[in-house]
Design a protein around this motif. Structure first.
Motif, PDB file in Angstrom:
ATOM      1  N   THR A 752       0.835  -1.214   0.000  1.00  0.00           N
ATOM      2  CA  THR A 752       0.000   0.000   0.000  1.00  0.00           C
ATOM      3  C   THR A 752       0.862   1.252   0.000  1.00  0.00           C
ATOM      4  O   THR A 752       0.590   2.233  -0.723  1.00  0.00           O
ATOM      5  N   LYS A 753       1.922   1.218   0.812  1.00  0.00           N
ATOM      6  CA  LYS A 753       2.821   2.366   0.881  1.00  0.00           C
ATOM      7  C   LYS A 753       3.481   2.606  -0.471  1.00  0.00           C
ATOM      8  O   LYS A 753       3.661   3.753  -0.908  1.00  0.00           O
ATOM      9  N   ARG A 754       3.830   1.533  -1.168  1.00  0.00           N
ATOM     10  CA  ARG A 754       4.458   1.664  -2.483  1.00  0.00           C
ATOM     11  C   ARG A 754       3.498   2.306  -3.472  1.00  0.00           C
ATOM     12  O   ARG A 754       3.874   3.136  -4.299  1.00  0.00           O
ATOM     13  N   GLU A 755       2.209   1.922  -3.389  1.00  0.00           N
ATOM     14  CA  GLU A 755       1.200   2.493  -4.296  1.00  0.00           C
ATOM     15  C   GLU A 755       0.964   3.975  -3.995  1.00  0.00           C
ATOM     16  O   GLU A 755       0.825   4.803  -4.910  1.00  0.00           O
ATOM     17  N   LEU A 756       0.925   4.325  -2.735  1.00  0.00           N
ATOM     18  CA  LEU A 756       0.657   5.707  -2.346  1.00  0.00           C
ATOM     19  C   LEU A 756       1.797   6.634  -2.750  1.00  0.00           C
ATOM     20  O   LEU A 756       1.583   7.795  -3.102  1.00  0.00           O
ATOM     21  N   THR A 757       2.999   6.130  -2.676  1.00  0.00           N
ATOM     22  CA  THR A 757       4.154   6.969  -3.017  1.00  0.00           C
ATOM     23  C   THR A 757       4.481   6.929  -4.497  1.00  0.00           C
ATOM     24  O   THR A 757       5.391   7.641  -4.959  1.00  0.00           O
ATOM     25  N   GLY A 758       3.742   6.087  -5.255  1.00  0.00           N
ATOM     26  CA  GLY A 758       3.981   5.988  -6.692  1.00  0.00           C
ATOM     27  C   GLY A 758       5.306   5.341  -7.039  1.00  0.00           C
ATOM     28  O   GLY A 758       5.890   5.604  -8.101  1.00  0.00           O
ATOM     29  N   ASP A 759       5.803   4.496  -6.117  1.00  0.00           N
ATOM     30  CA  ASP A 759       7.073   3.795  -6.340  1.00  0.00           C
ATOM     31  C   ASP A 759       6.875   2.732  -7.419  1.00  0.00           C
ATOM     32  O   ASP A 759       6.089   1.792  -7.252  1.00  0.00           O
TER      33      ASP A 759
END
Length: 794
Positions: A752-759
């Motif tokens: 989820t964190k990866r998706e939110l940061t656009g990584d």
């Protein structure tokens, strides 16, 4: 005849009669001598029984020697083999890696050690001095068969799940249903086939003499129970033993009836009886090997237990590793009863053994592998020569049979020979125990007695003379001879009495240990639903300490009893630390009171005593891994309790344990945890790498590697290891565990964190874990994690 009258006048027969009665009692009690310890049911109890009776019988023999001036021991054609085996054992013991273990057996169980073998050899050879008549021979066979009859009744009851120990308070909670009285199905089968041959001997005597109906009835009842026990306890194992025994029964019965000159009717009766007996075993045994037949006969809720033994391949790997370790070890082995040491040192990294990581196998899958490891090539060559002697003497007996004059004793001789051959050949399939070894040596002595009866008091004897008395009628002109005999008799009684007391003390120590095991089991069952209160825990620990202390008092150098007591002291230490922690909480971190000083003194006292006892067990048997393992566990406990700041001692303990068991992944895991306490991340990772090399499915190690990588800033490796742990748990169907939920939650958060940061960086793949067969029993290291897995995540 004149000599018998003289001996009777001098009272020599009184000694012999006492020995005879004691020997019969030993034979009757031996199959029933059970201490149902979780780790050993028969070796210690049967060995103590044999040692007590052997000491008393030998003492009486020594008194006979003092007062008669000589003793006669019948010779056997197999004695050369026995003495060579004794020589091999002595040699192996002298050069043993652990002489204490070779003398007294692993964990001082006695069975398997040199002391136990010497007692068996002594009592069985001594029996040749007082088993003189056909009546003596019959009573010996009856006594042994009667003990085994009761054993078979209790074993059959146990097979169907009835608690055979319910009438004995300290035994009833240690019940294990579905197994024979002596626990090992393989040993039970061998004993029953030997007993079957003895019953065949009794029934054959009836066919020959046409008398003694009571003997026929007893043998028939025993035979029925024997066949039933053979059939039910060969359901899951013992295939080769059954086939070997039936082949011997058929082969020799056919051969005898063709070669031996019996009356036509008798010959036919014996042949039919033997063939029917073989079929009564073979037919149900064969049918029950078919799964569909077994399912239709056995109840649906019936649990068939199978004894866990090492496979022949793993046994050979361990044995061959000893042989190639050094030239000296190849010659004399590691030492008598040291297979457990060899197993821990040389066991392969086999997936099938992962579940048994902390379990030590005391013996190989077959006796020949066990003693090849223990005794080396010297023993192996002597064992082959011993087998040659058995075959040669049997063949000579068959060639010299003349049943026209003494048909009964010739028949007995052949049956006893069959039983000896069976036990010898069974060394290819099962491991021996104290009772099997005793039975083998007993049969050899019975063979000597039977041959003596056939040869009408042969002069083929060992003569031992004593210099203090005349060999004829007592000479009244030499009173000093009588006085010296009295003095020597008193000394003998004191020495042998002290030795008997020594054996009894070991028996008493065993009973206290048995009570401790029973008490532990009872309390565990009592508190299955709810945890005990602090007062109840304290009472339980106090009771265990008392029982364990009594065991050590009566058997001071027993490494097993010492480490058991150290673990009881460790429980007391935990209680003391918990009480001190509560005091700190109550005083808000300032426990400067007389009460706190007393508590600290108690903590130090129990800590020191716990470690001291553990170290004593190591001193008693330095090469027994269990002693090192307990010592390591205690050090780890001290770290967990926060009362040890000496990581060096802990690491030393772990290293010493690893020298005896280099592929025990739990030790490597402990090592990694200690390095973490020392903040040595790199060394911790190296230890965890060792764990995963041995057991790639060890979840705590996988998660700990992940956490260390996270601490070191390598988030990709952190995620890759978490994914590996998640996949293993999914493959094993353990998604309901809390540790799985936490790993899944952590991975979801990272995604989820990866998706939110656009990584857009590619997600790391899970660390590759090798595949295993569905039937393989693997250890995930999850014991105790079902309730709380956070200790490996945070």
């Amino acid at each position: 005849m004149l000599q018998d009258q003289i001996q009777n006048q001098r009272g020599a027969l009184t000694f012999s009669k006492v020995q005879n009665y004691l020997f019969r009692a030993l034979l009757f009690l031996l199959p029933l001598a059970i201490f149902p310890f979780p780790w050993d049911w028969t070796e210690r109890s049967m060995s103590i029984l044999i040692l007590v009776f052997a000491t008393v019988i030998t003492a009486i023999e020594f008194l006979k020697l003092i007062w008669e001036g000589k003793t006669n021991i019948l010779k056997s054609a197999l004695d050369v083999g026995l003495f060579l085996l004794l020589f091999a054992m002595l040699l192996s013991t002298i050069f043993s890696v652990d002489i204490n273990t070779s003398l007294w057996g692993v964990d001082a169980r006695l069975g398997g050690g040199l002391v136990s073998f010497l007692s068996i050899l002594l009592v069985t050879i001594s029996s040749r001095t007082f088993l003189e008549t056909e009546r003596d021979l019959k009573y010996v066979i009856f006594s042994f068969a009667a003990g085994l009859l009761i054993n078979n009744i209790l074993s059959a009851i146990s097979f169907f799940g009835v608690n055979i120990w319910s009438f004995i308070p300290i035994y009833k909670s240690l019940y294990l249903g579905g197994v024979p009285l002596i626990r090992s199905a393989g040993i039970h089968l061998i004993l029953n086939f030997v007993n079957l041959f003895l019953c065949v001997s009794l029934i054959g005597e009836y066919f020959i003499k046409k008398e003694k109906v009571g003997q026929l009835v007893f043998a028939a009842i025993s035979g029925i129970l024997i066949i039933f026990n053979i059939v039910i306890f060969s359901l899951s194992q013992g295939l080769y033993i059954v086939l070997l025994s039936i082949a011997l029964l058929i082969l020799f019965s056919v051969f005898l009836t063709k070669k031996v000159s019996l009356e036509k009717g008798t010959s036919k009766e014996i042949l039919i009886f033997c063939l029917v007996t073989a079929l009564l075993i073979l037919i149900p045994f064969s049918l029950l090997q078919i799964p569909t037949v077994r399912e239709n006969i056995l109840p649906e809720n019936f649990n068939l237990l199978t004894e866990i033994n090492l496979g022949s391949q793993i046994s050979w790997i361990v044995s061959s590793s000893v042989l190639v370790s050094s030239f000296g070890r190849a010659i004399v082995g590691l030492g008598i009863d040291t297979f457990s040491i060899a197993y821990n040192l040389y066991r392969p990294m086999d997936v099938s053994l992962l579940t048994f990581n902390d379990i030590t196998f005391y013996k190989a899958g077959a006796e020949i592998f066990t003693l090849l490891t223990n005794g080396g090539l010297v023993w192996f060559l002597i064992w082959l020569f011993f087998g040659y002697l058995i075959g040669r003497t049997f063949w000579n007996d068959l060639k010299q049979i003349k049943l026209s004059k003494d048909a009964v004793n010739n028949w007995r001789l052949v049956v006893v020979n069959m039983a000896i051959v069976l036990i010898y050949l069974s060394s290819l399939f099962v491991t021996y125990s104290t009772i099997i070894l005793f039975t083998l040596l007993l049969l050899i002595s019975l063979k000597a007695v039977i041959k003596n009866l056939l040869n009408k008091d042969s002069d083929d004897r060992y003569i031992i003379k004593f210099w203090t008395v005349d060999l004829g009628v007592r000479n009244s002109t030499k009173p000093y001879v009588s006085n010296l005999s009295i003095l020597l008799s008193v000394v003998a009684v004191i020495v042998f009495g002290g030795l008997t007391t020594f054996w009894f003390s070991k028996g008493i120590a065993s009973i206290y240990t048995l009570k401790a095991e029973a008490y532990t089991t009872e309390e565990s069952l009592r508190y299955q639903e709810q945890d005990p209160t602090e007062e109840e825990r304290a009472a339980i620990v106090q009771k265990l300490m008392e029982l364990r202390s009594k065991s050590v008092d009566y058997d001071k150098n027993n490494p097993l009893f010492l480490r058991k007591l150290s673990l009881a002291y460790a429980e007391r230490l935990v209680l003391e630390v918990e009480a001190y922690s509560e005091l700190i909480q109550k005083t808000e971190g300032d426990p400067e009171t007389e009460e706190s000083d007393t508590m600290l003194s108690d903590i130090i006292f129990w800590k020191n005593n716990t470690l001291e006892l553990s170290k004593k067990s190591i001193t008693a048997a330095p090469y027994i891994y269990a002693n090192r393992d307990v010592n390591t566990s205690l050090y780890m406990l001290l770290i967990e309790l926060g009362i040890s700041d000496n990581e060096g001692e802990v690491l030393t303990s772990i290293e010493n344990a690893l020298q005896l068991n280099p592929i025990n992944y739990n030790l490597h895991f402990y090592r990694a945890q200690v390095f973490l306490v020392k903040e040595d991340m790199q060394s911790s990772l190296e230890s965890l790498s060792n764990v995963l090399t041995i057991n790639p499915y060890h979840i705590p190690s996988i998660v700990l590697v992940a956490n260390i990588n996270k601490e070191m800033g390598d988030m990709d490796m952190y995620e890759a290891y978490l994914k590996a742990a998640k996949k293993i748990l999914e493959d094993e169907g353990l998604i309901e565990l809390e540790i799985y939920q936490e790993i899944a939650s952590e991975l979801n958060d990272m995604s989820t964190k990866r998706e939110l940061t656009g990584d857009t960086t590619k997600e790391p793949e899970a660390i590759e874990i090798p595949k295993h067969e569905e039937d393989d029993q693997i250890d995930l290291g999850l014991d105790g994690l079902e309730k709380d897995g956070t200790q490996f995540i945070e």
